[in-house]
Design a protein around this motif. Structure first.
Motif, PDB file in Angstrom:
ATOM      1  N   CYS A 120       0.736  -1.144   0.086  1.00  0.00           N
ATOM      2  CA  CYS A 120      -0.036   0.058   0.271  1.00  0.00           C
ATOM      3  C   CYS A 120       0.977   1.436   0.061  1.00  0.00           C
ATOM      4  CB  CYS A 120      -0.903  -0.029   1.038  1.00  0.00           C
ATOM      5  SG  CYS A 120      -1.860  -1.353   1.306  1.00  0.00           S
ATOM      6  N   GLY A 121       2.087   1.100  -0.059  1.00  0.00           N
ATOM      7  CA  GLY A 121       3.007   2.197  -0.256  1.00  0.00           C
ATOM      8  C   GLY A 121       3.476   2.922   1.317  1.00  0.00           C
ATOM      9  N   ARG A 122       3.262   2.202   2.309  1.00  0.00           N
ATOM     10  CA  ARG A 122       3.553   2.528   3.635  1.00  0.00           C
ATOM     11  C   ARG A 122       4.806   1.971   4.169  1.00  0.00           C
ATOM     12  NH1 ARG A 122      -2.421   0.663   5.805  1.00  0.00           N
ATOM     13  NH2 ARG A 122      -1.216  -1.312   5.482  1.00  0.00           N
ATOM     14  N   MET A 123       5.308   2.703   4.956  1.00  0.00           N
ATOM     15  CA  MET A 123       6.806   2.230   5.645  1.00  0.00           C
ATOM     16  C   MET A 123       6.483   0.825   6.282  1.00  0.00           C
ATOM     17  SD  MET A 123       9.099   4.077   8.419  1.00  0.00           S
ATOM     18  CE  MET A 123       9.807   5.579   7.706  1.00  0.00           C
TER      19      MET A 123
ATOM     20  N   ARG B  99       0.728   8.504  -4.182  1.00  0.00           N
ATOM     21  CA  ARG B  99      -0.672   7.830  -4.030  1.00  0.00           C
ATOM     22  C   ARG B  99      -1.504   8.300  -2.753  1.00  0.00           C
ATOM     23  NH1 ARG B  99       0.316   1.334  -3.420  1.00  0.00           N
ATOM     24  NH2 ARG B  99       2.456   1.463  -3.529  1.00  0.00           N
ATOM     25  N   GLY B 100      -0.657   9.100  -2.018  1.00  0.00           N
ATOM     26  CA  GLY B 100      -1.202   9.527  -0.781  1.00  0.00           C
ATOM     27  C   GLY B 100      -1.053   8.605   0.260  1.00  0.00           C
ATOM     28  N   ALA B 101      -0.365   7.545   0.366  1.00  0.00           N
ATOM     29  CA  ALA B 101      -0.287   6.568   1.240  1.00  0.00           C
ATOM     30  C   ALA B 101       0.092   7.030   2.699  1.00  0.00           C
ATOM     31  CB  ALA B 101       0.771   5.636   1.031  1.00  0.00           C
ATOM     32  N   ILE B 102      -0.267   6.487   3.724  1.00  0.00           N
ATOM     33  CA  ILE B 102       0.039   7.137   5.130  1.00  0.00           C
ATOM     34  C   ILE B 102       0.870   5.868   5.694  1.00  0.00           C
ATOM     35  CG2 ILE B 102      -1.019   7.847   7.255  1.00  0.00           C
ATOM     36  CD1 ILE B 102      -3.499   8.834   5.589  1.00  0.00           C
ATOM     37  N   ASP B 103       2.003   6.606   6.045  1.00  0.00           N
ATOM     38  CA  ASP B 103       2.643   5.580   6.933  1.00  0.00           C
ATOM     39  C   ASP B 103       2.315   5.069   8.304  1.00  0.00           C
ATOM     40  OD1 ASP B 103       4.835   5.450   5.154  1.00  0.00           O
ATOM     41  OD2 ASP B 103       5.989   6.637   5.984  1.00  0.00           O
ATOM     42  N   PRO B 104       2.450   3.872   8.833  1.00  0.00           N
ATOM     43  CA  PRO B 104       1.654   3.591  10.195  1.00  0.00           C
ATOM     44  C   PRO B 104       2.481   4.337  11.367  1.00  0.00           C
ATOM     45  CG  PRO B 104       3.215   1.776   9.408  1.00  0.00           C
ATOM     46  CD  PRO B 104       3.165   2.756   8.285  1.00  0.00           C
ATOM     47  N   ILE B 105       1.755   5.356  11.612  1.00  0.00           N
ATOM     48  CA  ILE B 105       2.223   6.167  12.561  1.00  0.00           C
ATOM     49  C   ILE B 105       2.495   5.761  13.877  1.00  0.00           C
ATOM     50  CG2 ILE B 105       2.028   8.718  13.505  1.00  0.00           C
ATOM     51  CD1 ILE B 105       0.763   9.155  11.169  1.00  0.00           C
ATOM     52  N   SER B 106       1.510   5.201  14.323  1.00  0.00           N
ATOM     53  CA  SER B 106       1.376   4.656  15.838  1.00  0.00           C
ATOM     54  C   SER B 106       2.403   3.594  16.048  1.00  0.00           C
ATOM     55  CB  SER B 106      -0.168   3.881  16.232  1.00  0.00           C
ATOM     56  OG  SER B 106      -1.087   4.818  16.023  1.00  0.00           O
TER      57      SER B 106
ATOM     58  N   LYS C 242     -14.687  12.915  11.035  1.00  0.00           N
ATOM     59  CA  LYS C 242     -14.874  11.522  11.055  1.00  0.00           C
ATOM     60  C   LYS C 242     -13.445  11.088  10.443  1.00  0.00           C
ATOM     61  CE  LYS C 242     -16.885   7.613   8.815  1.00  0.00           C
ATOM     62  NZ  LYS C 242     -17.347   7.400   7.413  1.00  0.00           N
ATOM     63  N   GLN C 243     -12.521  10.644  11.593  1.00  0.00           N
ATOM     64  CA  GLN C 243     -11.057  10.556  11.180  1.00  0.00           C
ATOM     65  C   GLN C 243     -10.899   9.617  10.123  1.00  0.00           C
ATOM     66  OE1 GLN C 243      -8.380   9.274  14.459  1.00  0.00           O
ATOM     67  NE2 GLN C 243      -8.335  11.588  14.751  1.00  0.00           N
ATOM     68  N   ILE C 244      -9.977   9.887   9.280  1.00  0.00           N
ATOM     69  CA  ILE C 244      -9.405   9.162   8.209  1.00  0.00           C
ATOM     70  C   ILE C 244      -8.585   7.986   8.734  1.00  0.00           C
ATOM     71  CG2 ILE C 244      -7.939   9.187   6.121  1.00  0.00           C
ATOM     72  CD1 ILE C 244      -9.095  11.924   5.341  1.00  0.00           C
ATOM     73  N   LYS C 245      -8.516   6.752   8.246  1.00  0.00           N
ATOM     74  CA  LYS C 245      -7.804   5.820   8.508  1.00  0.00           C
ATOM     75  C   LYS C 245      -6.059   6.004   8.662  1.00  0.00           C
ATOM     76  CE  LYS C 245      -7.168   0.867   8.137  1.00  0.00           C
ATOM     77  NZ  LYS C 245      -7.108  -0.186   7.363  1.00  0.00           N
ATOM     78  N   GLY C 246      -5.607   5.808   9.837  1.00  0.00           N
ATOM     79  CA  GLY C 246      -4.269   5.894   9.942  1.00  0.00           C
ATOM     80  C   GLY C 246      -3.943   7.475  10.486  1.00  0.00           C
ATOM     81  N   ILE C 247      -4.661   8.478  10.260  1.00  0.00           N
ATOM     82  CA  ILE C 247      -4.232   9.718  10.827  1.00  0.00           C
ATOM     83  C   ILE C 247      -4.345  10.033  12.281  1.00  0.00           C
ATOM     84  CG2 ILE C 247      -4.869  12.314  10.625  1.00  0.00           C
ATOM     85  CD1 ILE C 247      -5.250  12.053   7.723  1.00  0.00           C
TER      86      ILE C 247
ATOM     87  N   SER D  87      -3.558   4.026  -4.944  1.00  0.00           N
ATOM     88  CA  SER D  87      -4.266   4.881  -4.147  1.00  0.00           C
ATOM     89  C   SER D  87      -4.418   4.841  -2.746  1.00  0.00           C
ATOM     90  CB  SER D  87      -5.808   5.425  -4.919  1.00  0.00           C
ATOM     91  OG  SER D  87      -6.563   4.346  -4.400  1.00  0.00           O
ATOM     92  N   GLY D  88      -4.905   5.709  -2.037  1.00  0.00           N
ATOM     93  CA  GLY D  88      -4.767   5.551  -0.624  1.00  0.00           C
ATOM     94  C   GLY D  88      -5.990   6.284  -0.059  1.00  0.00           C
ATOM     95  N   PRO D  89      -5.880   6.662   1.091  1.00  0.00           N
ATOM     96  CA  PRO D  89      -7.416   7.267   1.624  1.00  0.00           C
ATOM     97  C   PRO D  89      -7.387   8.896   1.009  1.00  0.00           C
ATOM     98  CG  PRO D  89      -5.562   7.062   3.258  1.00  0.00           C
ATOM     99  CD  PRO D  89      -4.793   6.617   2.174  1.00  0.00           C
ATOM    100  N   LEU D  90      -6.468   9.470   0.427  1.00  0.00           N
ATOM    101  CA  LEU D  90      -6.805  10.801   0.129  1.00  0.00           C
ATOM    102  C   LEU D  90      -7.173  11.174  -0.978  1.00  0.00           C
ATOM    103  CD1 LEU D  90      -3.511  12.018   2.302  1.00  0.00           C
ATOM    104  CD2 LEU D  90      -5.705  11.598   3.080  1.00  0.00           C
ATOM    105  N   HIS D  91      -6.655  12.181  -1.786  1.00  0.00           N
ATOM    106  CA  HIS D  91      -7.018  12.759  -2.960  1.00  0.00           C
ATOM    107  C   HIS D  91      -6.167  12.430  -4.344  1.00  0.00           C
ATOM    108  CE1 HIS D  91      -4.155  15.646  -1.870  1.00  0.00           C
ATOM    109  NE2 HIS D  91      -4.731  16.531  -2.435  1.00  0.00           N
ATOM    110  N   ILE D  92      -5.412  11.395  -3.926  1.00  0.00           N
ATOM    111  CA  ILE D  92      -4.359  11.018  -5.151  1.00  0.00           C
ATOM    112  C   ILE D  92      -4.505   9.603  -5.743  1.00  0.00           C
ATOM    113  CG2 ILE D  92      -1.916  11.074  -5.981  1.00  0.00           C
ATOM    114  CD1 ILE D  92      -1.542  13.008  -3.351  1.00  0.00           C
TER     115      ILE D  92
END
Lengths: 462, 462
Positions: free
Chosen positions: B208-211, B242-249, B277-282, B391-396
């Motif tokens: 998914c393009g995440r670390m 692709r607007g991927a979000i690394d697994p921050i936690s 309504k929080q986006i997954k991963g944020i 793609s990911g959860p955002l607008h890209i």
């Protein structure tokens, strides 16, 4: 406030199919507010006495434009007022009229100077403006440059390039040289670059505030002997304290002998090289490897407007280029986000372009010559029996009563600043060579001879 | 042109005693030109086809404003046109209306965010805006921040601070960690900071393009064992591709175990944390030590508008403070030129302030939600049999026909981009994992569902 009200008078974004009448009206109302502020700036104080503005958090539904306009009004009338004729504290002049128009255009276009794909005409404009300045500074045909949001960034661009081209990229012995009177931001540059504190080699200045070339030569020898890798000497063209100009020709000779990059921090003074009758010490700047020039100072191009001109544009490209894998790039044009520290950048160059075209070379010369003439007039009218006066060939002058020690200088300047502010004169109060001074920067075109005579009279009597 | 003509219609500087009618007229004419350009932007191409603008050198006497206005017109109509509904190539949206007004105000004030003495009300505004964002991001009461001219500068501000606070200022073994999909500018940051190339530790990403957190843990162990001093892990909140979000936690836990600073590069995605309504991963971003947030992207605050929010404002102060010996400073207020790399800065914060106040929290949420909805609509309508879709959860969203190899992807995207431009759609052509892709960034509020349906139809048929 309900949603209807919120949307009543202005859309979030300009409509792509017109008619955008509300945006036009909002721009007119704002222009009117600003022109009214300019028109009373002589009557207001240099520093707003009465801070009406108070920040309040954004609400759920948003404010409509009419309400925001009231807050803009409070913000404007609570701001520093550079157009007041007594605003003589710092290097921040009133804005050039066409430069304000440039800000309006740049904001509306919202083009991005990162890459030609995102600013087809303005990327070319920036390149050609830099080349025009390179020509005026006497640089050769490989020269070019980059605009950056402030002089500190351009000095940093230059130092990083110098280190990279010298091959000392991650060397813990990498070092650079400045004079004691150089701008304080070079300390910050060293921290950012990961240089040890002791690897900023500081050279004493002479009685005129200029780097001493003999001391420079000795310090370079000494530091090379202990294994330091000196990648740059920074000469200051216009010191913050008194506009002194380091002896560039002599420094260049020493750099050549030791194969060291010469950067000129001309943030304050390099623009004065545009005067036809050359100012003492400004000759030979074309011999530098790089030079920072800030039209945001005396010329009044609105902040920010800073250029870095380099002898060989390839030195920036080789230092900063990373490739932009998400962009279509055209091989014969270097994307301008790859020539410096910044990536995405606004079309600030429009302000400089409009300013220079509007003023013409004669207008530029007029502004620069008049600022020097104002400094001379103040210097002539200050009581030289009373004051120790520090000045140079530019538009800056600092002074302090001869008899004062450090503590006395602190209280004298503190009191003098207060008295001056009551008379609508704002000067600054720098700390230099263990004393506080008063400093006047005479780049404000609204300052008349009569103001300068009143100011000197006041100062002689305090 | 003679001197009289030059001065006929506009003074160099606004008059401090009025009436500034000519400046008001010039602002109106420019506003009119810009509103007309906005109003036809749907009819124009996303990228100007016909570059009319040509740079010409400044003349001796300067041009009058009426002549300059013609050149401004050519420049504007030769620029990238972000308001066209088909402008979907990059992260540069149309400008928010009140943000254009903010540029006009900031330029007119010409205040300097270097120090409170030079921008009494706006320095406070910047401080309080940063604190408001810190609160929205869930940071504690020691948090604060700084605005900078672009996200690269703020990521650099964060890395320099992290290195400084960790005590590895000039250590040749200092290193930081990013994912393979992190922004290319981190390479540039490393060069500026004097880090060795091998001291950028790059972690592979998952499908998914995440670390990959397991790989992160292993790489940290491995590098600490060979003596590297890891001063920061950079998590990306919204990758360029692709607007991927690394697994921050998970990354934060690993940072905590090893006492390493966590910086989040949220240049693209952090603004999406404003959605209720929080986006997954944020979630959990408030656990970072620092975060870059760029309202210049989806929200349309005009360039530049980037904030760095830090958990403890003292970490910026301790890193960048040099003292400003030429300024009067007030002990209880930190001069804002001492909190980051830049010194003199324009009052850019005005644009963000006006934007946020005008939109309100509901307006912000509307813009963000609609950009995600547009990405979803395009994704649903792309032929999933034909395309590999990233793609990911955002607008890209990025995509390429499944069957193509590298060379085929190059020619397919090249041709597709051409066909799309003929139909007034501008997409970008990133290079990723050894193939060329087409990419669409759906932050443009002028893009209607009908445009997206036409776009997907075209794409499915190429």
């Amino acid at each position: 406030m309900n949603k209807d009200l919120n949307k009543k008078n202005l859309d979030f974004f300009p409509s792509p199919s017109g008619p955008n009448k509300e945006l036009f009206t909002a721009l007119n109302k704002t222009s009117n507010l600003l022109c009214e502020w300019f028109s009373v700036s002589e009557k207001l104080d240099p520093l707003a006495n009465n801070i009406k503005f108070k920040f309040s958090s954004p609400t759920e539904e948003g404010k409509n434009f009419e309400n925001l306009l009231k807050e803009i009004n409070d913000l404007v009338y609570s701001s520093f007022n550079p157009s007041n004729p007594g605003s003589l504290a710092h290097l921040d002049p009133p804005p050039l009229t066409v430069s304000i128009i440039g800000d309006l255009v740049a904001g509306s276009l919202n083009n991005n100077l990162l890459a030609k794909e995102l600013s087809p005409s303005i990327s070319i404009l920036e390149k050609e403006m830099c080349e025009w300045f390179a020509l005026k500074l006497g640089f050769g045909n490989k020269a070019g440059g980059i605009a950056a949001s402030g002089g500190t960034l351009n000095n940093l661009n230059a130092l990083v390039s110098a280190r990279n081209i010298s091959g000392f990229q991650s060397d813990p012995d990498a070092a650079f040289v400045v004079s004691r009177d150089a701008h304080v931001s070079f300390k910050k540059c060293a921290r950012i670059m990961g240089l040890k504190r002791e690897n900023i080699i500081i050279i004493d200045t002479d009685d005129c505030g200029r780097m001493d070339p003999l001391k420079l030569e000795n310090q370079i020898k000494k530091h090379l002997k202990i294994g330091k890798r000196i990648f740059a000497v920074v000469a200051t063209l216009g010191t913050t304290m008194r506009g002194a100009i380091d002896p560039i020709s002599e420094i260049k000779k020493i750099c050549n002998m030791n194969n060291i990059w010469l950067h000129i921090d001309g943030s304050i003074g390099a623009i004065f090289s545009m005067i036809k009758k050359q100012i003492k010490g400004i000759g030979d700047i074309h011999n530098a490897n790089s030079i920072t020039i800030n039209p945001q100072k005396v010329l009044g191009i609105t902040k920010t407007s800073s250029l870095l001109i380099v002898k060989n544009i390839k030195s920036l490209q080789e230092t900063f280029q990373t490739g932009l894998p998400y962009l279509d790039s055209n091989d014969e044009f270097i994307n301008r986000g790859e020539l410096g520290i910044q990536g995405s950048r606004p079309a600030e160059i429009i302000k400089l372009w409009l300013g220079i075209k509007f003023l013409g070379e004669s207008g530029i010369e007029k502004i620069l010559n008049e600022s020097i003439a104002r400094r001379k007039l103040l210097e002539q009218n200050l009581n030289s029996q009373k004051f120790d006066i520090y000045s140079g060939p530019l538009h800056i002058i600092s002074f302090i009563p001869k008899t004062l020690n450090k503590i006395e200088s602190e209280s004298w300047t503190h009191n003098a600043k207060k008295v001056l502010l009551q008379n609508k004169f704002m000067l600054s109060r720098p700390f230099y060579q263990n004393k506080f001074f008063l400093r006047s920067v005479l780049g404000n075109p609204n300052t008349q001879d009569s103001h300068i005579l009143s100011l000197s009279k006041l100062l002689n009597e305090i």
